[in-house]
Each structure stands twice: as structure tokens, then as C-alpha cells.
Design a protein around this motif. Structure first.
Motif, PDB file in Angstrom:
ATOM      1  N   GLY A  88       0.809  -1.216   0.000  1.00  6.58           N
ATOM      2  CA  GLY A  88       0.000   0.000   0.000  1.00  6.58           C
ATOM      3  C   GLY A  88       0.838   1.260   0.000  1.00  6.58           C
ATOM      4  N   ILE A  89       1.968   1.239   0.705  1.00  5.11           N
ATOM      5  CA  ILE A  89       2.852   2.407   0.717  1.00  5.11           C
ATOM      6  C   ILE A  89       3.459   2.631  -0.666  1.00  5.11           C
ATOM      7  CG2 ILE A  89       5.037   3.272   1.649  1.00  5.11           C
ATOM      8  CD1 ILE A  89       4.214   1.932   4.323  1.00  5.11           C
ATOM      9  N   VAL A  90       3.879   1.556  -1.314  1.00  8.21           N
ATOM     10  CA  VAL A  90       4.423   1.676  -2.676  1.00  8.21           C
ATOM     11  C   VAL A  90       3.339   2.171  -3.631  1.00  8.21           C
ATOM     12  CG1 VAL A  90       5.344   0.364  -4.627  1.00  8.21           C
ATOM     13  CG2 VAL A  90       6.242  -0.025  -2.333  1.00  8.21           C
ATOM     14  N   ALA A  91       2.130   1.638  -3.496  1.00  7.44           N
ATOM     15  CA  ALA A  91       1.027   2.069  -4.355  1.00  7.44           C
ATOM     16  C   ALA A  91       0.693   3.539  -4.119  1.00  7.44           C
ATOM     17  CB  ALA A  91      -0.201   1.197  -4.111  1.00  7.44           C
ATOM     18  N   MET A  92       0.744   3.986  -2.873  1.00  6.48           N
ATOM     19  CA  MET A  92       0.453   5.381  -2.561  1.00  6.48           C
ATOM     20  C   MET A  92       1.514   6.304  -3.167  1.00  6.48           C
ATOM     21  SD  MET A  92      -1.820   7.249  -0.922  1.00  6.48           S
ATOM     22  CE  MET A  92      -2.594   6.281   0.337  1.00  6.48           C
ATOM     23  N   ALA A  93       2.774   5.913  -3.093  1.00 10.40           N
ATOM     24  CA  ALA A  93       3.833   6.716  -3.706  1.00 10.40           C
ATOM     25  C   ALA A  93       3.662   6.770  -5.220  1.00 10.40           C
ATOM     26  CB  ALA A  93       5.201   6.143  -3.338  1.00 10.40           C
ATOM     27  N   ALA A 118      -5.089  -3.439  -6.429  1.00  9.41           N
ATOM     28  CA  ALA A 118      -6.084  -4.494  -6.221  1.00  9.41           C
ATOM     29  C   ALA A 118      -5.421  -5.765  -5.692  1.00  9.41           C
ATOM     30  CB  ALA A 118      -6.841  -4.767  -7.514  1.00  9.41           C
ATOM     31  N   VAL A 119      -4.249  -6.082  -6.202  1.00 14.41           N
ATOM     32  CA  VAL A 119      -3.512  -7.245  -5.692  1.00 14.41           C
ATOM     33  C   VAL A 119      -3.129  -7.012  -4.233  1.00 14.41           C
ATOM     34  CG1 VAL A 119      -1.365  -8.556  -5.920  1.00 14.41           C
ATOM     35  CG2 VAL A 119      -2.685  -7.968  -7.951  1.00 14.41           C
ATOM     36  N   GLY A 120      -2.721  -5.799  -3.899  1.00 14.97           N
ATOM     37  CA  GLY A 120      -2.406  -5.474  -2.508  1.00 14.97           C
ATOM     38  C   GLY A 120      -3.622  -5.592  -1.598  1.00 14.97           C
ATOM     39  N   TRP A 150      -6.886  -0.421   3.742  1.00 13.91           N
ATOM     40  CA  TRP A 150      -7.321   0.966   3.597  1.00 13.91           C
ATOM     41  C   TRP A 150      -6.451   1.727   2.593  1.00 13.91           C
ATOM     42  CZ3 TRP A 150     -11.538   3.538   4.646  1.00 13.91           C
ATOM     43  CH2 TRP A 150     -12.420   3.032   5.578  1.00 13.91           C
ATOM     44  N   LEU A 151      -5.150   1.574   2.693  1.00 14.29           N
ATOM     45  CA  LEU A 151      -4.253   2.269   1.762  1.00 14.29           C
ATOM     46  C   LEU A 151      -4.530   1.861   0.316  1.00 14.29           C
ATOM     47  CD1 LEU A 151      -0.752   2.261   3.482  1.00 14.29           C
ATOM     48  CD2 LEU A 151      -2.085   4.236   2.800  1.00 14.29           C
ATOM     49  N   ASN A 152      -4.621   0.556   0.084  1.00 16.22           N
ATOM     50  CA  ASN A 152      -4.869   0.086  -1.273  1.00 16.22           C
ATOM     51  C   ASN A 152      -6.260   0.499  -1.765  1.00 16.22           C
ATOM     52  OD1 ASN A 152      -2.422  -1.384  -2.046  1.00 16.22           O
ATOM     53  ND2 ASN A 152      -2.910  -2.657  -0.294  1.00 16.22           N
ATOM     54  N   GLY A 153      -7.227   0.512  -0.868  1.00 18.93           N
ATOM     55  CA  GLY A 153      -8.573   0.952  -1.245  1.00 18.93           C
ATOM     56  C   GLY A 153      -8.603   2.421  -1.650  1.00 18.93           C
ATOM     57  N   VAL A 154      -7.913   3.256  -0.886  1.00 23.57           N
ATOM     58  CA  VAL A 154      -7.839   4.685  -1.220  1.00 23.57           C
ATOM     59  C   VAL A 154      -7.145   4.883  -2.561  1.00 23.57           C
ATOM     60  CG1 VAL A 154      -6.738   6.860  -0.536  1.00 23.57           C
ATOM     61  CG2 VAL A 154      -7.986   5.492   1.149  1.00 23.57           C
ATOM     62  N   VAL A 155      -6.082   4.141  -2.808  1.00 21.23           N
ATOM     63  CA  VAL A 155      -5.353   4.257  -4.072  1.00 21.23           C
ATOM     64  C   VAL A 155      -6.247   3.848  -5.247  1.00 21.23           C
ATOM     65  CG1 VAL A 155      -3.445   3.289  -5.405  1.00 21.23           C
ATOM     66  CG2 VAL A 155      -3.077   4.017  -3.061  1.00 21.23           C
ATOM     67  N   ILE A 156      -7.017   2.792  -5.079  1.00 16.50           N
ATOM     68  CA  ILE A 156      -7.916   2.349  -6.154  1.00 16.50           C
ATOM     69  C   ILE A 156      -8.956   3.421  -6.445  1.00 16.50           C
ATOM     70  CG2 ILE A 156      -9.725   0.679  -6.731  1.00 16.50           C
ATOM     71  CD1 ILE A 156      -8.043  -1.416  -5.203  1.00 16.50           C
ATOM     72  N   VAL A 157      -9.562   3.978  -5.401  1.00 15.35           N
ATOM     73  CA  VAL A 157     -10.599   5.000  -5.597  1.00 15.35           C
ATOM     74  C   VAL A 157     -10.018   6.244  -6.263  1.00 15.35           C
ATOM     75  CG1 VAL A 157     -12.151   6.574  -4.377  1.00 15.35           C
ATOM     76  CG2 VAL A 157     -12.084   4.162  -3.763  1.00 15.35           C
ATOM     77  N   VAL A 158      -8.872   6.713  -5.781  1.00 17.69           N
ATOM     78  CA  VAL A 158      -8.258   7.908  -6.364  1.00 17.69           C
ATOM     79  C   VAL A 158      -7.829   7.647  -7.808  1.00 17.69           C
ATOM     80  CG1 VAL A 158      -6.277   9.483  -6.207  1.00 17.69           C
ATOM     81  CG2 VAL A 158      -7.565   8.879  -4.164  1.00 17.69           C
ATOM     82  N   GLY A 159      -7.317   6.463  -8.089  1.00 21.12           N
ATOM     83  CA  GLY A 159      -6.941   6.127  -9.469  1.00 21.12           C
ATOM     84  C   GLY A 159      -8.133   6.120 -10.405  1.00 21.12           C
ATOM     85  N   ILE A 160      -9.255   5.565  -9.959  1.00 18.91           N
ATOM     86  CA  ILE A 160     -10.458   5.545 -10.802  1.00 18.91           C
ATOM     87  C   ILE A 160     -10.991   6.961 -11.018  1.00 18.91           C
ATOM     88  CG2 ILE A 160     -12.888   4.828 -10.837  1.00 18.91           C
ATOM     89  CD1 ILE A 160     -11.960   2.193  -9.547  1.00 18.91           C
ATOM     90  N   VAL A 161     -10.998   7.765  -9.955  1.00 21.13           N
ATOM     91  CA  VAL A 161     -11.456   9.155 -10.098  1.00 21.13           C
ATOM     92  C   VAL A 161     -10.536   9.925 -11.039  1.00 21.13           C
ATOM     93  CG1 VAL A 161     -11.739  11.340  -8.844  1.00 21.13           C
ATOM     94  CG2 VAL A 161     -12.654   9.211  -7.903  1.00 21.13           C
ATOM     95  N   ARG A 162      -9.244   9.727 -10.905  1.00 17.49           N
ATOM     96  CA  ARG A 162      -8.282  10.415 -11.783  1.00 17.49           C
ATOM     97  C   ARG A 162      -8.463  10.020 -13.238  1.00 17.49           C
ATOM     98  NH1 ARG A 162      -5.335  12.722 -14.950  1.00 17.49           N
ATOM     99  NH2 ARG A 162      -3.149  13.214 -14.653  1.00 17.49           N
TER     100      ARG A 162
END
Length: 82
Positions: free
Chosen positions: A9-14, A36-38, A62-74
Motif C-alpha cells: 500500500g505504501i508503494v502504491a500510494m507513492a 487491487a492485488v495489494g 485501507w491504503l490500497n482501497g484509497v489508491v484504487i478509488v483515487v486512481g479511478i477518479v483520476r
């Protein structure tokens, strides 16, 4: 599993922060499956870990979920999703 999902999740967030830069939004197409894999790893960690040791796995989820949502919105704002 919890530590792996947290680090994932930290790598995905970066990676998400880099993908927010204009002209680098194409990175979201690779970021969403990566996160999603995370999230799957975190869910497995939550299932197979005792209740008192689930903190890292929950944080990774939570981190991976936030990244997925922000990626889809972006992608939807940038016209990446047709």
C-alpha cells in the motif's frame, strides 16, 4: 501478510502521487491492478490472522482501497475511462 500488504500500500500510494502529475496519468492503468492485488493480500491477511494482530493488514487494505478509488477518479476526470 499484514506487513506485505502495508508495504504494498505504501508503494502504491507513492506511485499514485507520481501518477497525479499531468502527462503521467497513464500510470493509473497499471496502478489500479497493482493496488487491487495489494487489497487481496490484505484481505487474506485479515482472514488468517488473529484479531489482535490485524492492524497492519487493515491499514494495508485501507491504503490500497484509497489508491484504487483515487486512481479511478483520476482516470474518469482525465478522460481515461471511456
Amino acid at each position: 501478510m499484514g506487513l506485505i500488504s502495508l508495504l504494498w500500500g505504501i508503494v502504491a500510494m507513492a506511485w499514485m502521487v507520481v501518477a497525479l502529475i499531468p502527462l503521467l496519468g497513464w500510470g493509473n492503468w497499471l496502478l489500479i491492478p497493482f493496488a487491487a492485488v495489494g487489497a487481496i493480500i490484505a484481505a487474506i491477511g485479515i482472514l488468517f490472522t488473529r484479531t489482535e494482530n490485524r492492524g497492519r493488514a487493515k491499514a494495508g487494505l485501507w491504503l490500497n482501497g484509497v489508491v484504487i478509488v483515487v486512481g479511478i477518479v483520476r482516470l474518469s476526470l482525465g478522460g481515461g475511462i471511456l
